[in-house]
Design a protein around this motif. Structure first.
Motif, PDB file in Angstrom:
ATOM      1  N   GLY A   2       0.813  -1.205   0.000  1.00 52.39           N
ATOM      2  CA  GLY A   2       0.000   0.000   0.000  1.00 52.39           C
ATOM      3  C   GLY A   2       0.848   1.256   0.000  1.00 52.39           C
ATOM      4  N   ARG A   3       1.919   1.246   0.767  1.00 52.70           N
ATOM      5  CA  ARG A   3       2.818   2.408   0.813  1.00 52.70           C
ATOM      6  C   ARG A   3       3.571   2.592  -0.496  1.00 52.70           C
ATOM      7  N   GLU A   4       3.641   1.528  -1.301  1.00 55.92           N
ATOM      8  CA  GLU A   4       4.329   1.597  -2.587  1.00 55.92           C
ATOM      9  C   GLU A   4       3.379   1.922  -3.737  1.00 55.92           C
ATOM     10  N   GLY A   5       2.119   2.225  -3.421  1.00 57.38           N
ATOM     11  CA  GLY A   5       1.197   2.703  -4.433  1.00 57.38           C
ATOM     12  C   GLY A   5       0.136   1.725  -4.895  1.00 57.38           C
ATOM     13  N   ALA A   6       0.044   0.554  -4.286  1.00 54.59           N
ATOM     14  CA  ALA A   6      -1.022  -0.373  -4.673  1.00 54.59           C
ATOM     15  C   ALA A   6      -2.375   0.267  -4.393  1.00 54.59           C
ATOM     16  N   LYS A   7      -3.294   0.135  -5.326  1.00 52.01           N
ATOM     17  CA  LYS A   7      -4.630   0.725  -5.163  1.00 52.01           C
ATOM     18  C   LYS A   7      -5.517  -0.143  -4.298  1.00 52.01           C
ATOM     19  N   GLU A   8      -5.279  -1.456  -4.350  1.00 48.82           N
ATOM     20  CA  GLU A   8      -6.066  -2.409  -3.568  1.00 48.82           C
ATOM     21  C   GLU A   8      -5.136  -3.411  -2.913  1.00 48.82           C
ATOM     22  N   ARG A  23      -6.171  -6.639   9.751  1.00 47.52           N
ATOM     23  CA  ARG A  23      -7.058  -5.455   9.753  1.00 47.52           C
ATOM     24  C   ARG A  23      -6.433  -4.343  10.611  1.00 47.52           C
ATOM     25  N   ASN A  24      -5.871  -4.701  11.769  1.00 47.45           N
ATOM     26  CA  ASN A  24      -5.229  -3.704  12.640  1.00 47.45           C
ATOM     27  C   ASN A  24      -3.981  -3.106  11.998  1.00 47.45           C
ATOM     28  N   VAL A  25      -3.185  -3.943  11.349  1.00 50.38           N
ATOM     29  CA  VAL A  25      -1.956  -3.471  10.706  1.00 50.38           C
ATOM     30  C   VAL A  25      -2.282  -2.559   9.519  1.00 50.38           C
ATOM     31  N   LEU A  26      -3.349  -2.878   8.806  1.00 54.04           N
ATOM     32  CA  LEU A  26      -3.682  -2.157   7.571  1.00 54.04           C
ATOM     33  C   LEU A  26      -4.693  -1.033   7.758  1.00 54.04           C
ATOM     34  N   HIS A  27      -5.012  -0.683   8.997  1.00 54.80           N
ATOM     35  CA  HIS A  27      -6.083   0.287   9.250  1.00 54.80           C
ATOM     36  C   HIS A  27      -5.840   1.663   8.621  1.00 54.80           C
ATOM     37  N   ALA A  31      -4.823   2.486   0.337  1.00 54.16           N
ATOM     38  CA  ALA A  31      -5.406   1.518  -0.585  1.00 54.16           C
ATOM     39  C   ALA A  31      -6.684   0.922   0.001  1.00 54.16           C
ATOM     40  N   GLU A  32      -7.566   0.490  -0.881  1.00 56.85           N
ATOM     41  CA  GLU A  32      -8.753  -0.239  -0.453  1.00 56.85           C
ATOM     42  C   GLU A  32      -8.302  -1.615   0.036  1.00 56.85           C
ATOM     43  N   VAL A  33      -8.799  -2.041   1.199  1.00 56.28           N
ATOM     44  CA  VAL A  33      -8.386  -3.298   1.803  1.00 56.28           C
ATOM     45  C   VAL A  33      -9.573  -4.255   1.864  1.00 56.28           C
ATOM     46  N   THR A  34      -9.367  -5.473   1.363  1.00 58.43           N
ATOM     47  CA  THR A  34     -10.366  -6.535   1.424  1.00 58.43           C
ATOM     48  C   THR A  34      -9.724  -7.746   2.071  1.00 58.43           C
ATOM     49  N   LEU A  35     -10.244  -8.170   3.221  1.00 58.28           N
ATOM     50  CA  LEU A  35      -9.711  -9.325   3.932  1.00 58.28           C
ATOM     51  C   LEU A  35     -10.786 -10.399   4.003  1.00 58.28           C
TER      52      LEU A  35
END
Length: 186
Positions: A2-8, A23-27, A31-35
């Motif tokens: 995500g920090r490198e520019g991924a959109k999802e 979920r906690n790490v990626l809060h 980027a849009e996050v789907t787990l």
């Protein structure tokens, strides 16, 4: 990513606790996050030909059906997409330190594949032992082109104090602890 520019960012894991941790790490990702909580052997609705990159860090060895898992991953990737994964080298858990002789011995067959208790988890976890060639051949059968296999060892200058540790530099001097494979969808 995500920090490198991924959109999802998408994540798949069998364990509720791992999904919560992710979920906690990626809060705070842009980027849009789907787990998704699901076994990797099943497709829980992940889109086909959607991803540029799929990677697995020390997770793929838990699959109970390697061929089906690789077929799923292949279907998730766009043409030209890349799949990178790592797992414990299959020779690593075949080697055990014997205190009495102060040496390492092979205590299990490398060629016998199948489910077994993993000593590194003190026999609390069943893992499917597979040869390195089994991973490679299953990738090929799923349609992947293998680009690189790494099982080199990079050791620190100083040795670990206890050669009986699951991951010790003394053991790594004899067999690699990890392998990494990069493959692509044609």
């Amino acid at each position: 990513m995500g920090r490198e520019g991924a959109k999802e960012l998408w994540g798949l894991d069998l364990c509720t606790k791992q999904i919560e941790t992710a979920r906690n790490v990626l809060h705070d990702q842009q980027a849009e996050v789907t787990l998704i909580e699901s076994p990797m052997e099943e497709n829980p609705g992940i889109p086909s030909s959607y991803f540029d990159i799929v990677y697995s860090i020390y997770a793929l060895g838990w699959t109970t059906n390697l061929s089906l898992t690789f077929s799923n991953i292949y279907s998730y990737l766009k043409p030209g997409g890349v799949f990178i994964f790592s797992w414990e080298h299959p020779l690593h858990d075949r080697l055990k330190y014997e205190q009495e002789q102060s040496t390492f011995i092979f205590n299990k067959s490398y060629v016998n594949e199948g489910p077994e208790y993993n000593e590194g988890w003190q026999n609390l976890a069943v893992i499917h032992h597979r040869k390195l060639s089994t991973y490679i051949n299953a990738l090929i059968e799923a349609g992947f082109m293998i680009e690189k296999v790494i099982d080199d060892v990079c050791l620190p200058d100083e040795q670990s104090e206890n050669p009986a540790r699951w991951y010790s530099t003394q053991k790594a001097n004899l067999v690699p602890a990890t392998f990494i494979i990069k493959a692509s969808k044609s």
